[in-house]
Design a protein around this motif. Structure first.
Motif, short mmCIF file in Angstrom:
data_model
loop_
_atom_site.label_atom_id
_atom_site.label_comp_id
_atom_site.label_asym_id
_atom_site.label_seq_id
_atom_site.Cartn_x
_atom_site.Cartn_y
_atom_site.Cartn_z
N ALA A 1 0.84 -1.20 0.00
CA ALA A 1 0.00 0.00 0.00
C ALA A 1 0.87 1.25 0.00
O ALA A 1 1.90 1.31 0.67
N CYS A 2 0.45 2.26 -0.78
CA CYS A 2 1.18 3.52 -0.78
C CYS A 2 0.45 4.52 0.12
O CYS A 2 -0.62 4.23 0.65
N TYR A 3 1.04 5.68 0.29
CA TYR A 3 0.46 6.69 1.19
C TYR A 3 -0.93 7.10 0.71
O TYR A 3 -1.84 7.32 1.51
N ARG A 4 -1.10 7.16 -0.61
CA ARG A 4 -2.40 7.55 -1.15
C ARG A 4 -3.44 6.44 -1.03
O ARG A 4 -4.64 6.71 -1.14
N CYS A 5 -3.01 5.20 -0.85
CA CYS A 5 -3.98 4.13 -0.59
C CYS A 5 -4.69 4.42 0.73
O CYS A 5 -5.82 3.99 0.95
N VAL A 6 -4.01 5.12 1.64
CA VAL A 6 -4.57 5.43 2.95
C VAL A 6 -5.17 6.83 2.96
O VAL A 6 -6.33 7.02 3.32
N ASP B 1 -8.51 1.04 -6.30
CA ASP B 1 -8.89 2.33 -6.86
C ASP B 1 -7.95 3.46 -6.41
O ASP B 1 -8.32 4.63 -6.50
N CYS B 2 -6.77 3.11 -5.92
CA CYS B 2 -5.80 4.15 -5.53
C CYS B 2 -5.48 5.01 -6.76
O CYS B 2 -5.18 4.48 -7.83
N PRO B 3 -5.53 6.33 -6.58
CA PRO B 3 -5.31 7.20 -7.75
C PRO B 3 -3.89 7.16 -8.32
O PRO B 3 -3.66 7.61 -9.43
N VAL B 4 -2.94 6.60 -7.55
CA VAL B 4 -1.58 6.57 -8.12
C VAL B 4 -1.04 5.15 -8.30
O VAL B 4 -0.36 4.86 -9.28
N CYS B 5 -1.36 4.21 -7.39
CA CYS B 5 -0.81 2.85 -7.55
C CYS B 5 -1.89 1.83 -7.87
O CYS B 5 -1.61 0.63 -7.95
N GLY B 6 -3.14 2.28 -8.07
CA GLY B 6 -4.24 1.36 -8.36
C GLY B 6 -4.23 0.85 -9.79
O GLY B 6 -3.32 1.12 -10.57
ZN LIG Z 1 -1.67 3.48 -3.59
#
Ligand SMILES: [Zn+2]
Lengths: 70, 268
Positions: free
Chosen positions: B170-175, B244-249
């Motif tokens: 998970a990346c920071y944007r996933c959270v 649906d993560c905007p950067v790693c999804g």
């Molecule tokens: Zn992510």
């Protein structure tokens, strides 16, 4: 009913508590200050008021923490 | 294989003694390149321990000067450094600890235009910056470049950190989907921070960097570690990558870097 908030069991008086009221009762006035996981799933902030909690639910408030340098 | 001198064998002997590190692990450390973002509260202990560990190349990026209000927690700087460039002050302290390491002081502010060019030379990025736009920028750039990094944040008596291996965890944007509205979350300069909290979190982040490089233990991937030092409560919350993560999804909507409204480059 009982739910777990950030690892601590809390008793809730309301029969059908929604996530937003649980946020408020945990002193999170601005819902945009946290990301919220319910039973491991993230909930969009627009859904807090409509999300009804049930017995045994596990809620995590993940706080924004931006400090580091200055 | 690096042939260590007797002096180096002595310097790194407590690493070499560790079963999980050994000579091999120390060789990896000596060849590794780590970028520290911010020469402040988190970057200070990170810079010192990375240098002490013999990490071969350490970049440190910050555009600020040392202020007397920094010294309560930014332990890489001293009273004599007030008014100096933070990265020059940090570089001097790091070289004094270990002349073997190559320190690259980068007196600039990370922004959308320069971050890819800067991070591409590093194996791991340790984020110790003080603002959300930069935290999201570091996340997005590291995910796009496939460079592992450690997120860290502190406030008052609290700290939080997670380690991100792009494409795996998970990346920071996933959270946290997007930066909070300006001024909704206080910063350390507004709300204060107990000095040693910076040391606690910065050294956890540094341990993650050293573990990643040497391949030892289990990283804080898919995990947000947070602590409240008032009662010394530590908690780990499990995370997972979000489809649906905007950067790693699966279908990223953020495909190029932009500076957030509080334009990072314009920040003092
Ligand atoms: Zn992510």
């Amino acid at each position: 009913m009982e739910i777990t908030v950030n690892g601590v069991v809390q008793s809730i008086a309301a029969a059908e508590p929604d996530l937003l009221s649980v946020l408020k009762s945990n002193k999170i006035e601005d819902p945009q200050m946290v990301a919220v996981q319910l039973n491991g799933q993230f909930i969009e902030s627009s859904q807090y008021a409509e999300t009804i909690l049930s017995e045994g639910d596990v809620v995590e408030f993940l706080y924004f923490m931006g400090g580091g340098s200055r | 294989m690096i042939n260590f001198t007797t002096e180096q064998l002595n310097r790194y002997s407590r690493h070499i003694l560790l079963q999980d590190v050994g000579v091999e692990g120390q060789v990896k450390l000596c060849r590794a390149r780590v970028l520290v973002v911010g020469a402040g509260g988190l970057g200070s202990p990170a810079a010192l321990y990375l240098a002490a560990a013999g990490v071969g190349t350490i970049g440190i990026v910050d555009n600020d000067q040392v202020d007397i209000s920094n010294l309560q927690r930014q332990i890489v700087h001293g009273t004599k450094d007030i008014g100096r460039s933070k990265v020059e002050s940090a570089a001097e302290a790091m070289r004094a600890i270990n002349p073997d390491v190559e320190v690259r002081p980068l007196a600039t502010m990370l922004c959308a235009d320069n971050i890819m060019e800067i991070i591409k030379d590093y194996d791991f990025v340790l984020d110790g910056c003080d603002n959300f736009p930069t935290k999201f920028l570091v996340n997005d750039a590291c995910v796009m470049a496939g460079i592992p990094f450690s997120h860290g944040g502190i406030l008052r008596f609290d700290g939080q950190t997670m380690t991100v291996i792009p494409g795996e965890s998970a990346c920071y944007r996933c959270v946290f989907r997007q930066p909070p509205p300006p001024d909704s979350v206080p910063t350390c300069s507004q709300a204060g921070v107990l000095g040693a909290i910076a040391g606690m979190l910065g050294t956890i982040q540094t341990a993650e960097a050293l573990k990643y490089i040497t391949g030892s233990g289990r990283l804080l991937t898919d995990t947000l570690l947070s602590f409240d030092a008032r009662n010394m409560d530590f908690r780990k919350v499990s995370l997972r990558r979000q489809e649906d993560c905007p950067v790693c999804g699966a279908h990223p909507t953020i495909t190029e870097l932009t500076d957030a409204e509080q334009t990072v480059c314009a920040l003092k």
